[in-house]
Design an enzyme around this catalytic site. Sequence first.
Site, PDB file in Angstrom:
ATOM      1  N   SER A 183       0.843  -1.204   0.000  1.00 56.80           N
ATOM      2  CA  SER A 183       0.000   0.000   0.000  1.00 56.80           C
ATOM      3  C   SER A 183       0.873   1.246   0.000  1.00 56.80           C
ATOM      4  CB  SER A 183      -0.904   0.003   1.235  1.00 56.80           C
ATOM      5  OG  SER A 183      -1.427   1.304   1.408  1.00 56.80           O
ATOM      6  N   HIS A 233      -1.115  -1.484  -4.198  1.00 59.65           N
ATOM      7  CA  HIS A 233      -2.394  -1.148  -3.556  1.00 59.65           C
ATOM      8  C   HIS A 233      -2.502   0.373  -3.393  1.00 59.65           C
ATOM      9  CE1 HIS A 233      -5.855  -2.203  -0.967  1.00 59.65           C
ATOM     10  NE2 HIS A 233      -5.477  -1.187  -0.204  1.00 59.65           N
ATOM     11  N   ASP A 269      -4.824   3.433  -2.086  1.00 57.57           N
ATOM     12  CA  ASP A 269      -5.924   3.772  -1.188  1.00 57.57           C
ATOM     13  C   ASP A 269      -6.465   5.163  -1.496  1.00 57.57           C
ATOM     14  OD1 ASP A 269      -6.105   1.508   0.712  1.00 57.57           O
ATOM     15  OD2 ASP A 269      -4.025   2.051   1.160  1.00 57.57           O
ATOM     16  N   MET A 324      -9.148   7.923  -0.539  1.00 60.99           N
ATOM     17  CA  MET A 324     -10.043   8.291   0.574  1.00 60.99           C
ATOM     18  C   MET A 324     -10.642   9.671   0.319  1.00 60.99           C
ATOM     19  SD  MET A 324      -7.825   7.050   3.829  1.00 60.99           S
ATOM     20  CE  MET A 324      -6.831   5.535   3.798  1.00 60.99           C
ATOM     21  N   HIS A 329      -8.306   0.687  -4.073  1.00 61.44           N
ATOM     22  CA  HIS A 329      -9.242   0.496  -2.954  1.00 61.44           C
ATOM     23  C   HIS A 329      -9.947   1.834  -2.700  1.00 61.44           C
ATOM     24  CE1 HIS A 329      -9.515  -0.377   1.697  1.00 61.44           C
ATOM     25  NE2 HIS A 329     -10.694  -0.328   1.124  1.00 61.44           N
ATOM     26  N   MET A 371     -12.171   4.112  -0.772  1.00 63.74           N
ATOM     27  CA  MET A 371     -12.862   4.387   0.491  1.00 63.74           C
ATOM     28  C   MET A 371     -13.588   5.717   0.291  1.00 63.74           C
ATOM     29  SD  MET A 371      -9.817   3.057   2.931  1.00 63.74           S
ATOM     30  CE  MET A 371      -8.722   3.043   1.524  1.00 63.74           C
ATOM     31  N   MET A 383     -11.342  -5.881   5.593  1.00 65.78           N
ATOM     32  CA  MET A 383     -10.551  -4.917   6.357  1.00 65.78           C
ATOM     33  C   MET A 383     -10.203  -5.575   7.691  1.00 65.78           C
ATOM     34  SD  MET A 383     -10.126  -2.130   4.551  1.00 65.78           S
ATOM     35  CE  MET A 383      -9.114  -1.431   5.837  1.00 65.78           C
ATOM     36  N   GLY A 405      -9.051   3.981   7.048  1.00 65.12           N
ATOM     37  CA  GLY A 405      -8.767   5.409   7.228  1.00 65.12           C
ATOM     38  C   GLY A 405      -7.299   5.735   7.381  1.00 65.12           C
ATOM     39  N   PHE A 406      -6.553   4.851   8.033  1.00 68.94           N
ATOM     40  CA  PHE A 406      -5.152   5.184   8.301  1.00 68.94           C
ATOM     41  C   PHE A 406      -4.263   3.952   8.207  1.00 68.94           C
ATOM     42  CE2 PHE A 406      -7.989   7.923  10.696  1.00 68.94           C
ATOM     43  CZ  PHE A 406      -7.579   9.179  10.261  1.00 68.94           C
ATOM     44  N   ASP A 439      -6.441  -6.388   4.628  1.00 63.54           N
ATOM     45  CA  ASP A 439      -5.877  -5.039   4.579  1.00 63.54           C
ATOM     46  C   ASP A 439      -5.914  -4.406   5.960  1.00 63.54           C
ATOM     47  OD1 ASP A 439      -5.056  -2.509   3.863  1.00 63.54           O
ATOM     48  OD2 ASP A 439      -6.798  -2.056   2.603  1.00 63.54           O
ATOM     49  N   GLY A 459      -2.711  -3.721   9.226  1.00 62.88           N
ATOM     50  CA  GLY A 459      -1.937  -4.365  10.289  1.00 62.88           C
ATOM     51  C   GLY A 459      -1.246  -5.653   9.874  1.00 62.88           C
ATOM     52  N   GLY A 476       1.319  -1.911   4.147  1.00 65.20           N
ATOM     53  CA  GLY A 476       1.781  -0.542   3.938  1.00 65.20           C
ATOM     54  C   GLY A 476       3.003  -0.257   4.772  1.00 65.20           C
ATOM     55  N   SER A 477       2.786  -0.060   6.080  1.00 62.31           N
ATOM     56  CA  SER A 477       3.914   0.297   6.945  1.00 62.31           C
ATOM     57  C   SER A 477       4.941  -0.834   7.057  1.00 62.31           C
ATOM     58  CB  SER A 477       3.415   0.731   8.322  1.00 62.31           C
ATOM     59  OG  SER A 477       2.443  -0.150   8.788  1.00 62.31           O
TER      60      SER A 477
HETATM   61  C1  DX5 Z   1      -6.293   1.627   5.586  1.00 64.97           C
HETATM   62  C2  DX5 Z   1      -5.853   1.275   4.182  1.00 64.97           C
HETATM   63  C3  DX5 Z   1      -4.699   0.359   4.138  1.00 64.97           C
HETATM   64  C4  DX5 Z   1      -3.428   0.861   4.788  1.00 64.97           C
HETATM   65  C5  DX5 Z   1      -2.755  -0.329   5.396  1.00 64.97           C
HETATM   66  O1  DX5 Z   1      -7.551   2.215   5.564  1.00 64.97           O
HETATM   67  O2  DX5 Z   1      -6.901   0.677   3.444  1.00 64.97           O
HETATM   68  O3  DX5 Z   1      -4.439  -0.105   2.813  1.00 64.97           O
HETATM   69  O4  DX5 Z   1      -2.541   1.494   3.914  1.00 64.97           O
HETATM   70  O5  DX5 Z   1      -1.658   0.096   6.117  1.00 64.97           O
HETATM   71  P1  DX5 Z   1      -0.869  -0.874   7.110  1.00 64.97           P
HETATM   72  O6  DX5 Z   1      -0.375  -2.034   6.331  1.00 64.97           O
HETATM   73  O7  DX5 Z   1       0.234   0.003   7.617  1.00 64.97           O
HETATM   74  O8  DX5 Z   1      -1.826  -1.268   8.203  1.00 64.97           O
HETATM   75 ZN    ZN Z   2      -6.436  -0.349   1.480  1.00 63.22          ZN
END
Ligand code: DX5
Ligand code: ZN
Length: 221
Positions: free
Chosen positions: A7, A32, A34, A36, A65, A67, A136, A141-142, A174, A176, A196-197
């Site tokens: 992501s 990926h 995102d 928003m 994705h 949102m 999810m 959101g984050f 998606d 954590g 992502g992280s």
């Molecule tokens: C959150 C996003 C995710 C996010 C995942 O709303 O949809 O795609 O980037 O980030 P990590 O992998 O850091 O949880």
């Molecule tokens: Zn996502």
Amino acid sequence: MNILSPSILSADFKNLGDQIARADRAGAQYIHIDVMDGAFVPTITFGMPVISSIRKTTEKVFDVHLMVENPDRFIDDFAACGADLITVHAEACTHLDSTLQHIRDKGLKAGVALCPSTPLCALDYVLKKVDMVLLMTVNPGFGGQKYIPEMTEKIAELRKRLDLLGLNIDIEVDGGINASTIEAVLKAGANVCVAGSAVFGDDIEGNVKKLLQIMKRYEEK
Ligand code: DX5
Ligand code: ZN
């Protein structure tokens, strides 16, 4: 096949093209993206111009994705800027069935996403129009949130239902996902993992390779 979908929400945006190229070269199969809107989720990320621009940096699958409230309004635009797979939230669509059909009519793969508290029965009657279900595993959101452990059971339950129906649909997870949570989701039946992280940081290549290695082990099982 198990697929890693980094992501870009956690990427360094001033070097976005380069960061994507590094994840691509290290072997990630999807990217990926995102989107928003500040309404369905409390924050705003980016839209079509950014996607068109990064489309030139990689040929990997663009896993978009959305949102976004009423995403049907934007399907044509996201198709035009280079999405390969568009996922919409069941909670954000007034007419989910027709929005999925709209995505497929554009020649793209269609995904449905469910927030952690949305029950699996939200998928009833639309599964035949779906290539992927995105569960999810945090509240959307984050980036950088903690995996919600109750989601492991939800993934397993969905895989069981799809098997019973004889449907070969991808399950994407998606939120954590990292080297310590990925095994549980793979074991439960997920096969597309967003991270992502756990990918974007100093060692993008090393992070991608580490996650791919674990995913490969589960493919052989
Ligand atoms: C959150 C996003 C995710 C996010 C995942 O709303 O949809 O795609 O980037 O980030 P990590 O992998 O850091 O949880
Ligand atoms: Zn996502």
